[in-house]
Design a protein around this motif. Structure first.
Motif: not given
Length: 463
Positions: A339-350
């Motif tokens: 979910f997080l990876l497919n919905n921009d749920g993790l910031n850049e450089n996460g």
């Protein structure tokens, strides 16, 4: 829970009995306390002829103001001087000098005959490494070697490091760092961690550093301004992770099931963090995590620590116990990541950091469900790592015997065996797991992706 055997071993009569019976003699390991230097004591630096990583290693030693020495190696002296590091002379015949760490650049070893350089450097100083010391060998990733002969020789370094970890005793940890071609600029966070007391219970491990962007950090607060979410944060290892993340400057969101609300509130209050009471197996867990972390500027680090055991032999295991362990320990992390990876749920450089177990590497009697789930966590890391973009990374730690409420409930004889069956002859502390997770969480660790590091004192299981 107190390790009474270790307490006994430190007493005069205990030391006498243990020494004469040839029993394991655990030493008290150095552990990190802020604020302190990266390393207390002298560092001896060596290199095989033609090694290519010495300049970067010397620069890191200069950055941490290490008291550094080298033998009669004029090439190494010149390389270090160009990096701003003055190497004091060390006479190999000097048996009185002691070193807290020994670092050897083995990247120049091209074939099996040149492996003699390991013997040549380490044999004279093997007895001169201090208690809780460090042995670090840095080599080239075998898969990126220029020839089959070089790949073979570089792969052989693993056998050396793992053997040294078992031979040197005294709480001395030995590690191998493989560096990809053109990735030496990404080495610093790893070398700082391995030199420091933060890596007290990590030994016999191989860490791979790949080429990535270089991110500058405040090394005293490497997570400053970051938002970290820790699952299973109400006690034990999760509580220790939350404390270490906060110590390193992060705002920590402590997550656990609603039944743990009181302990969650306590931990969050101690570190100035936030609370999220949530069942990670819920279908909308990823959505709720994204919503909560968005109020803190988005999610920078997620630590999948939550897990359970429901031990039974396979013949006696009920299907609901099998499914429960798999769902909590593995499937929930998969769903949340997706979910997080497919919905921009993790910031850049996460950063995604998972907690596996040596049971997932070696298996364990009565733990087929748990071992399956923790082996699956390793698969989750290995197969997700190549897919990540925007500077994101995923890594895992695999704890061994760690002193927690769970291990305190193990029967006495099994508990004692678990404590002694490693090169440190003792159990680890929750903070040992947390410190290793902090390495992977750091914004500077852009070159660490797809690693599985055991925090087990070099357990004999699955070695």
């Amino acid at each position: 829970m107190s390790d009474q055997y270790q307490v006994f071993a430190k007493s005069p009569i205990g030391n006498f009995i243990i020494k004469n019976l040839g029993l394991p003699s655990p030493v008290e390991l150095d552990r990190f306390e802020a604020p302190t230097p990266v390393i207390h004591g002298a560092v001896l630096l060596g290199a095989a002829p033609g090694s290519s990583l010495s300049a970067d290693i010397a620069q890191i030693l200069s950055n941490i103001h290490a008291n550094s020495y080298a033998g009669n190696n004029s090439e190494l002296q010149q390389v270090a001087a160009r990096a701003g590091l003055t190497l004091s002379a060390f006479n190999e015949g000097d048996k009185e000098s002691k070193f807290k760490a020994v670092v050897f650049d083995a990247s120049g070893i091209q074939n099996s005959e040149q492996l003699h350089e390991l013997y040549k450097f380490f044999n004279p100083i093997a007895r001169q490494i201090q208690t809780s010391g460090r042995v670090i060998v840095v080599g080239l990733t075998p898969e990126s070697a220029g020839s089959v002969q070089q790949a073979i020789a570089q792969r052989a370094l693993e056998g050396f490091v793992k053997s040294v970890g078992k031979e040197f005793k005294k709480g001395i940890a030995a590690q191998l760092v493989y560096v990809d071609q053109a990735a030496s600029a990404n080495l610093e966070s790893t070398l700082r961690f391995l030199l420091s007391p933060r890596s007290a219970y990590v030994s016999g491990q191989v860490i791979r550093v790949s080429k990535a962007s270089v991110v500058d950090v405040d090394w005293s607060k490497p997570l400053a301004g970051k938002t970290v979410l820790v699952t299973g944060a109400s006690r034990g290892i999760g509580e220790a992770i939350a404390h270490v993340m906060a110590r390193d400057g992060a705002h920590v969101i402590c997550l656990d099931v609603p039944q743990q609300q009181a302990d969650l509130d306590r931990v969050a209050a101690e570190i100035g963090g936030s609370v999220l009471a949530l069942d990670i197996t819920a279908a909308d867990a990823g959505e709720k995590i994204k919503a909560v972390t968005a109020t803190q500027g988005g999610l920078d680090v997620i630590v999948h620590n939550a897990g359970i055991t429901r031990d039974k032999t396979l013949a006696n295991m009920k299907p609901e116990l099998w499914d429960l362990v798999i769902n909590i320990n593995l499937t929930a992390a998969e769903r949340i990541n997706d979910f997080l990876l497919n919905n921009d749920g993790l910031n850049e450089n996460g950063r995604i950091i998972c907690v596996s177990s040596i049971s997932g590497i070696a298996g364990n009697l009565g733990q087929t469900n748990y071992a399956v789930s923790k082996a699956g966590v390793i698969g989750l890391v290995k197969f997700t790592a190549p897919m990540l973009k925007k500077g994101m990374t995923i890594n895992a730690v695999a704890p061994g015997f760690i002193e927690t409420q769970m291990t305190a409930a193990i029967p006495f004889a099994i508990r004692e065996a678990g404590r002694r069956m490693n090169s440190m002859s003792q159990g680890g502390q929750p903070v040992d797991v947390a410190e290793t997770i902090a390495l992977f969480a750091s914004a500077a660790s852009t070159g660490l992706n797809g690693n599985i590091v055991r925090v087990c004192g070099q357990s004999l299981l699955g070695a």
